[in-house]
Design a protein around this motif. Structure first.
Motif, short mmCIF file in Angstrom:
data_model
loop_
_atom_site.label_atom_id
_atom_site.label_comp_id
_atom_site.label_asym_id
_atom_site.label_seq_id
_atom_site.Cartn_x
_atom_site.Cartn_y
_atom_site.Cartn_z
N ALA A 7 45.71 32.57 28.17
CA ALA A 7 45.94 33.93 28.64
C ALA A 7 47.05 33.90 29.68
N VAL A 8 47.88 34.92 29.70
CA VAL A 8 48.97 35.02 30.67
C VAL A 8 48.84 36.33 31.43
N TYR A 9 48.93 36.25 32.75
CA TYR A 9 48.79 37.41 33.62
C TYR A 9 50.04 37.57 34.49
N PRO A 10 50.31 38.78 34.96
CA PRO A 10 51.30 38.91 36.03
C PRO A 10 50.80 38.15 37.26
N LEU A 11 51.71 37.55 38.00
CA LEU A 11 51.29 36.82 39.20
C LEU A 11 50.57 37.74 40.17
N SER A 12 50.94 39.00 40.18
CA SER A 12 50.30 39.97 41.09
C SER A 12 48.80 40.08 40.85
N ALA A 13 48.34 39.78 39.62
CA ALA A 13 46.91 39.84 39.34
C ALA A 13 46.15 38.84 40.19
N PHE A 14 46.76 37.68 40.44
CA PHE A 14 46.12 36.66 41.27
C PHE A 14 46.33 36.95 42.76
N GLN A 15 47.46 37.51 43.10
CA GLN A 15 47.73 37.82 44.49
C GLN A 15 46.84 38.96 45.01
N THR A 16 46.50 39.90 44.12
CA THR A 16 45.68 41.03 44.52
C THR A 16 44.22 40.88 44.11
N ARG A 17 43.91 39.87 43.27
CA ARG A 17 42.56 39.65 42.73
C ARG A 17 42.13 40.80 41.82
N ASN A 18 43.09 41.45 41.20
CA ASN A 18 42.81 42.55 40.28
C ASN A 18 43.36 42.16 38.92
N PHE A 19 42.55 41.48 38.11
CA PHE A 19 43.06 40.81 36.92
C PHE A 19 43.37 41.76 35.77
N GLY A 20 42.49 42.69 35.48
CA GLY A 20 42.73 43.61 34.39
C GLY A 20 42.94 42.90 33.06
N GLN A 76 57.37 35.16 37.57
CA GLN A 76 56.24 35.69 38.33
C GLN A 76 55.02 35.97 37.45
N ARG A 77 54.58 34.93 36.78
CA ARG A 77 53.39 35.03 35.93
C ARG A 77 52.50 33.82 36.12
N MET A 78 51.24 33.98 35.78
CA MET A 78 50.27 32.88 35.81
C MET A 78 49.70 32.69 34.42
N ILE A 79 49.64 31.43 33.99
CA ILE A 79 49.05 31.10 32.70
C ILE A 79 47.70 30.44 32.94
N VAL A 80 46.71 30.84 32.16
CA VAL A 80 45.35 30.32 32.27
C VAL A 80 44.96 29.69 30.94
N ARG A 81 44.51 28.46 30.99
CA ARG A 81 43.98 27.78 29.80
C ARG A 81 42.47 27.72 29.97
N TYR A 82 41.75 28.25 29.00
CA TYR A 82 40.30 28.32 29.15
C TYR A 82 39.60 27.89 27.87
N HIS A 83 38.32 27.55 28.00
CA HIS A 83 37.56 27.01 26.88
C HIS A 83 36.48 28.00 26.46
N THR A 84 36.34 28.16 25.14
CA THR A 84 35.29 28.99 24.57
C THR A 84 34.61 28.20 23.45
#
Length: 325
Positions: free
Chosen positions: A199-212, A184-192
């Protein structure tokens, strides 16, 4: 962080209007957090073990190559992203193909101006599916934000602007994501400006739109080869590289498709790159996409995809590894 408009969790109404629906009133939020922490150590897939067929050479809605795929693990559907016929690489036009687990095509959704489709997530949303996918393609055809899109069959949707979508990482210029449904996690690959980061987030961050704050955030280690997809399982990221081979009339060889595992707690390579010969007899065997799924019997699988078939009639072929160590 949540957008002050309190954007609701269900998004099906956004595409009721059909083709060209506008995102002007979506109220999607923009966050800005980076951090480095740790997650509990888990088992990982042994990349040296054999691969098994899910299916080979299945038709999709369009004739162009697949880019990636994602499982809706609750509703038991597979979504395959392909390039839109008649669009250039810079257009960022995608076709999302809904399929069953045998590779039978069910329906499509066109996403115009969204991005390259290196990776995306298909989250169960009741009896429907919410796609988390890059959007607002830049001049190179890569998405500059992430958007939740309710899948609706046989419709066309134009991309929201980056300012009307989610940008969880301050200063990032490109985004893609992939889900680990087991942990139950989401991985994000991003460019800088310093290159690619993870970056890895709890899946709940995407489900609630509260990323933290993300659970981990690290610079992607140097891995040779053409990037073709990534996925997350527990405390390990998996990274796919390689190029198409061979074309009809040329000898079949080993190709250069490799899979690498990365420890997300240290940001270092754990295993690989390991050559995979999955689907080695297929012509135009181009690695395209990784995803994780756990069967009803409890077997975790790392799936790897290939665009196969003749020019003008590309097909989808998907295999998996299932040995954990």
């Amino acid at each position: 962080m949540n957008h002050p408009s309190g954007f609701p969790l269900s998004r099906r109404s956004l595409i009721r209007a059909g083709a060209g629906a506008s995102f002007a009133a979506l109220g999607l939020g923009i966050g800005a957090q980076t951090a480095s922490a740790s997650v509990a150590t888990t088992k990982r897939f042994d990349l040296t073990q054999p691969s098994h067929d899910l299916f080979r050479s299945k038709d999709t809605h369009g004739a162009r190559v697949q880019q990636s795929f994602a499982f809706d693990w609750a509703n038991k559907f597979l979504f395959v992203a392909t390039k839109r016929s008649g669009s250039t690489e810079a257009d960022g036009d995608l076709c999302i193909n809904k399929m069953d687990f045998d590779g039978n095509y069910i329906s499509y959704m066109h996403l115009n101006g969204f991005g390259h489709g290196v990776a995306f997530a298909a989250l169960p949303d009741g009896s429907g599916t919410e796609l988390w996918i890059e959007c607002a393609a830049n001049t190179k055809g890569f998405g500059t934000a992430l958007a939740p899109i309710p899948y609706t069959a046989n419709t066309t949707l134009g991309s929201p602007a980056a300012s009307a979508a989610y940008q969880p990482i301050a200063g990032a210029t490109e985004y893609t994501c992939s889900v680990d449904p087991v942990h139950q996690r989401m991985i994000v690959r991003y460019h800088t400006g310093d290159g690619k980061r993870i970056a890895v987030y709890p899946l709940s961050a995407f489900q609630t739109r509260n990323f933290g704050t993300p659970l981990v955030d690290f610079k992607q280690p140097a891995i040779p080869g053409t990037p073709q997809g990534y996925a997350l399982y527990g405390s390990y990221m998996y990274y796919l590289t390689g190029d198409a081979y061979p074309e009809p009339g040329t000898p079949v060889g080993d190709g250069n498709t490799y899979i690498t595992s990365v420890d997300i707690n240290t940001g270092t390579v754990k295993q690989g790159p390991v050559l995979t010969k999955a689907g080695s007899t297929l012509h135009h065997r181009e690695p395209e996409g990784l995803a994780v799924y756990r069967t009803d019997a409890g077997e975790s699988r790392l799936f790897l995809g290939f665009a196969t078939g003749l020019e003008g009639d590309r097909r989808s072929s998907i295999f998996y590894k299932n040995v954990l160590v």
